[in-house]
Design an enzyme around this catalytic site. Sequence first.
Site, short mmCIF file in Angstrom:
data_model
loop_
_atom_site.label_atom_id
_atom_site.label_comp_id
_atom_site.label_asym_id
_atom_site.label_seq_id
_atom_site.Cartn_x
_atom_site.Cartn_y
_atom_site.Cartn_z
N LYS A 1 0.84 -1.20 0.00
CA LYS A 1 0.00 0.00 0.00
C LYS A 1 0.87 1.25 0.00
CE LYS A 1 -2.48 1.32 3.72
NZ LYS A 1 -3.61 1.54 4.64
N SER B 1 -3.97 2.96 -17.29
CA SER B 1 -3.05 2.59 -16.23
C SER B 1 -2.78 3.73 -15.26
CB SER B 1 -1.72 2.08 -16.79
OG SER B 1 -1.00 3.13 -17.39
N THR C 1 -6.74 -0.65 -11.87
CA THR C 1 -5.94 -0.44 -13.08
C THR C 1 -4.64 -1.21 -12.90
OG1 THR C 1 -5.14 1.24 -14.63
CG2 THR C 1 -4.90 1.74 -12.27
N TYR C 2 -3.65 -0.92 -13.73
CA TYR C 2 -2.35 -1.58 -13.61
C TYR C 2 -1.26 -0.53 -13.63
CZ TYR C 2 -2.07 -0.80 -18.62
OH TYR C 2 -2.04 -0.20 -19.85
N GLY D 1 -5.75 7.49 -19.20
CA GLY D 1 -6.94 6.95 -19.87
C GLY D 1 -8.20 7.25 -19.09
N ALA D 2 -9.12 6.29 -19.08
CA ALA D 2 -10.42 6.49 -18.44
C ALA D 2 -10.30 6.87 -16.96
CB ALA D 2 -11.27 5.23 -18.58
N ALA D 3 -9.29 6.34 -16.27
CA ALA D 3 -9.11 6.64 -14.85
C ALA D 3 -8.84 8.13 -14.61
CB ALA D 3 -7.97 5.81 -14.27
#
Length: 113
Positions: A9, A25, A57-58, A73-75
């Site tokens: 974390k 990502s 995501t990655y 991107g979408a994030a």
Amino acid sequence: MMIEVMKSKLHCVQVTEANLNYMGSITIDEDLMDAANMIAGEKVQVLDNNNGERFETYIIKGERGSGCICLNGAAARKVQVGDTVIIISYALMDFEEAKTFKPNVVFPRDNRV
């Protein structure tokens, strides 16, 4: 029996960029990745403390020492630059192993270790 537990974390890092035109990502400073025992391509959950968003995501490697936390991107639509996020990765392990496993929890200061 296998269970999924928190492996790593990054607690309360600041979003430094949001790039809608990237393929997806989260870009993370490589120093932060090393400190949290995270690797490129690893699936992570991102929790935004400012707006309550939670998504997966990655990871892709960011420049070492840059403090970069960039949602791509979408994030990028789910965060704002300056938001405080928690980034968590999980691992599958045997139930007995999980009882004694100690996750890597990092509390960066100004996105630095």
